[in-house]
Enzyme design. Structure first.
Site, PDB file in Angstrom:
ATOM      1  N   GLU A 170      57.463  31.264  54.032  1.00  0.00           N
ATOM      2  CA  GLU A 170      57.277  29.978  53.831  1.00  0.00           C
ATOM      3  C   GLU A 170      58.172  29.486  52.521  1.00  0.00           C
ATOM      4  O   GLU A 170      57.800  28.958  51.578  1.00  0.00           O
ATOM      5  CB  GLU A 170      55.845  29.480  53.129  1.00  0.00           C
ATOM      6  CG  GLU A 170      54.726  29.738  54.425  1.00  0.00           C
ATOM      7  CD  GLU A 170      53.554  28.961  53.991  1.00  0.00           C
ATOM      8  OE1 GLU A 170      53.218  28.445  52.937  1.00  0.00           O
ATOM      9  OE2 GLU A 170      52.832  28.998  54.907  1.00  0.00           O
ATOM     10  N   GLU A 364      49.938  33.188  60.157  1.00  0.00           N
ATOM     11  CA  GLU A 364      48.992  32.664  59.255  1.00  0.00           C
ATOM     12  C   GLU A 364      48.282  31.864  60.157  1.00  0.00           C
ATOM     13  O   GLU A 364      48.969  30.741  60.530  1.00  0.00           O
ATOM     14  CB  GLU A 364      49.595  32.302  58.028  1.00  0.00           C
ATOM     15  CG  GLU A 364      50.029  33.324  57.143  1.00  0.00           C
ATOM     16  CD  GLU A 364      50.039  32.641  55.465  1.00  0.00           C
ATOM     17  OE1 GLU A 364      49.645  31.682  55.517  1.00  0.00           O
ATOM     18  OE2 GLU A 364      51.056  33.527  55.046  1.00  0.00           O
TER      19      GLU A 364
HETATM   20  C1  FCB Z   1      50.162  29.580  52.761  1.00  0.00           C
HETATM   21  C2  FCB Z   1      50.614  30.839  52.120  1.00  0.00           C
HETATM   22  C3  FCB Z   1      49.459  31.867  52.176  1.00  0.00           C
HETATM   23  C4  FCB Z   1      47.826  31.275  51.571  1.00  0.00           C
HETATM   24  C5  FCB Z   1      47.670  30.251  52.815  1.00  0.00           C
HETATM   25  C6  FCB Z   1      46.328  29.433  52.590  1.00  0.00           C
HETATM   26  O1  FCB Z   1      50.813  28.510  52.659  1.00  0.00           O
HETATM   27  O2  FCB Z   1      51.522  31.413  52.807  1.00  0.00           O
HETATM   28  O3  FCB Z   1      49.871  32.842  51.009  1.00  0.00           O
HETATM   29  O4  FCB Z   1      47.971  30.546  50.573  1.00  0.00           O
HETATM   30  O5  FCB Z   1      48.879  29.095  52.679  1.00  0.00           O
END
Ligand code: FCB
Length: 468
Positions: A170, A364
């Site tokens: 990210e 994620e």
């Molecule tokens: C993302 C991050 C991760 C976590 C999630 C909820 O932005 O990559 O580390 O904090 O959100």
């Protein structure tokens, strides 16, 4: 009419994810030095209730127990990150063998449990020594060299057992505290101009390119390489075809108000250039690019990771220009306040696949929820089961409609340190009691085990009958 498959593709990788600073703890153990997050957590008021990652889930000491739980849940893959300042405390030069040895043990234990390691080289914990004292962190172009040297150490040590690599997590968030014009005050907490943010991203993109070259050249097992940006997912606000067009345009152009979008980050890496419309919009704030930079940044990628939690509802305005549609009052939201938009796991992979034609992993996705241990000693989290069920069904639909998605990592395997929100947000499949470090798999963990076992077919079953 043929019916769409109810299972996911054979060999689909079902996993869960975490990151070093969020779970490891042991912040001052075995030679680890500070990252920018350690320092930032000591700034009064920066983090919810001044929480820190000093102990977190104590995963550094309890990784065996955690991996045993992963094994029992049937995870096929686990995404974790390496802490750069644990391995190279000053960020450059001297390697801390004790720190490195932890990742040896972790990878060995994963392989013993038949779980494929997916390793992220950088998940936000930049070595403080390379930021403090005027060294500048990502604003310093030398960051790319520092990161390349660090990557080499990890590749030399772990690539005989690790095949899946992600360079950065990210970048949209970690450079200069996130998207303009608002500033999400992530560590190191500096206020940074748009121009500096874009320069930082350019350096991080160079770091990504250099690390990709190093992995490709030196890995012992044939590597599969990607990175894990936020997968900003414009979604149609309604079922009008014009709204689908609006979302598609927003997904593939630098369109106000979504300057912090996919193309500015993915195009340099995957297409070898910054998008023209972005260069026009950013104008004098665009980064300084030296000869040869774009070749370094544009390294062949084997996959693209996408972190997708929600979408941005889009529609056409009367003049035929895409605009963000307001969300109505009472819109479903998680405990974090993030909107619940399962279609983001449909349109996100589809739009991204249309543009870049690369295999995708959802690196994620998950829900923050007000999970508590009930009097019966269990954690009942029907909201998470419902959330995952909705999102995963949309992901299955995207795959059935042609998106090449190879795996899915649930965020997160366990509750953890949620950056600015400290331990307030609970994203885990496994509940952590931070006072005792007791682990309690939530109902959703056992439900997810069942989804894995059935390769997704059980998404069609009524889940609540079986939970608990
Ligand atoms: C993302 C991050 C991760 C976590 C999630 C909820 O932005 O990559 O580390 O904090 O959100």
């Amino acid at each position: 009419m043929p019916t769409a498959p109810t299972t996911f593709p054979k060999d689909f990788l079902w996993g869960a994810a975490s990151s070093a600073y969020q779970i490891e703890g042991a912040a001052h153990t075995d030679g680890r030095a500070d990252s920018v997050w350690d320092a930032y957590c000591r700034t009064p008021g920066a983090i919810f209730e001044n929480h820190t990652g000093d102990t977190a889930c104590d995963h550094y000491h309890r990784y065996r127990e955690d991996i045993e739980l992963m094994r029992r849940l049937g995870l096929r893959a686990y995404r974790f990150s390496v802490s750069w300042p644990r391995v190279i405390p000053q960020g450059v030069a001297e390697v801390n063998d004790k720190g490195l040895a932890f990742y040896d043990r972790l990878v060995d234990a994963l392989l013993e449990a038949n779980i494929q390691p997916f390793l992220t080289l950088f998940h936000w914990d930049y070595p403080l020594a390379l930021h403090a004292g005027g060294r500048g962190g990502w604003l310093n172009r030398e960051s790319a060299d520092w990161f390349a040297d660090y990557s080499r150490v990890i590749v030399d040590r772990l690539s005989d057992r690790v095949a899946h690599w992600m360079t950065l997590n990210e970048p949209q968030c970690f450079i200069g505290g996130g998207p303009p014009p608002g500033n999400l005050p992530l560590a190191p907490g500096d206020r940074v101009t748009l121009k500096d943010k874009l320069q930082m991203w350019h350096h991080a993109a160079l770091a990504h390119g250099r690390a990709t070259q190093i992995i490709r050249e030196h890995a012992k097992l044939k590597p599969s390489i990607g990175y894990a940006p936020v997968g900003v997912s414009p979604i149609p606000a309604d079922d009008q075809p014009s709204s689908i067009d609006a979302a598609r345009i927003a997904a593939t152009s630098v369109l106000a108000p979504h300057l912090w979008n996919n193309t500015w980050f993915n195009d340099p890496i995957l297409l070898g250039r910054y998008p023209d419309d972005g260069l026009r919009v950013f104008a004098n704030d665009a980064p300084r690019v030296q000869p040869g930079d774009m070749e370094i940044i544009h390294q062949k990628q084997d996959f693209l990771g996408l972190n997708i939690y929600h979408g941005i509802p889009m529609r056409m305005n009367p003049a035929g220009i895409p605009e963000e549609a307001p969300r109505p009052p009472g819109y479903p939201r998680t405990a974090f306040g993030w909107p619940v938009e399962p279609e983001s796991l449909y349109w996100g992979p589809r739009f991204i696949h249309e543009r870049y034609k690369l295999p995708i992993y959802i690196t994620e996705n998950g829900l923050s929820n007000t999970d508590i241990v009930s009097l019966d000693g269990k954690v009942h989290d029907p909201q998470r089961i419902d959330f995952l069920r909705r999102y995963l069904r949309e992901l299955r639909r995207a795959i059935n409609d042609g998106a090449d998605v190879r795996g899915y990592f649930q965020w997160s395997i366990m509750d953890n340190f949620e950056w600015l929100d400290g331990y307030k947000q609970r994203f885990g499949l496994v509940h952590i009691d931070y006072a005792t470090q007791k682990r309690t798999p939530k109902d959703s963990a056992w439900w997810y085990a069942h989804i894995i076992e059935s390769n997704g077919a059980a998404l069609d079953d009524e889940p609540f009958l079986r939970s608990g």
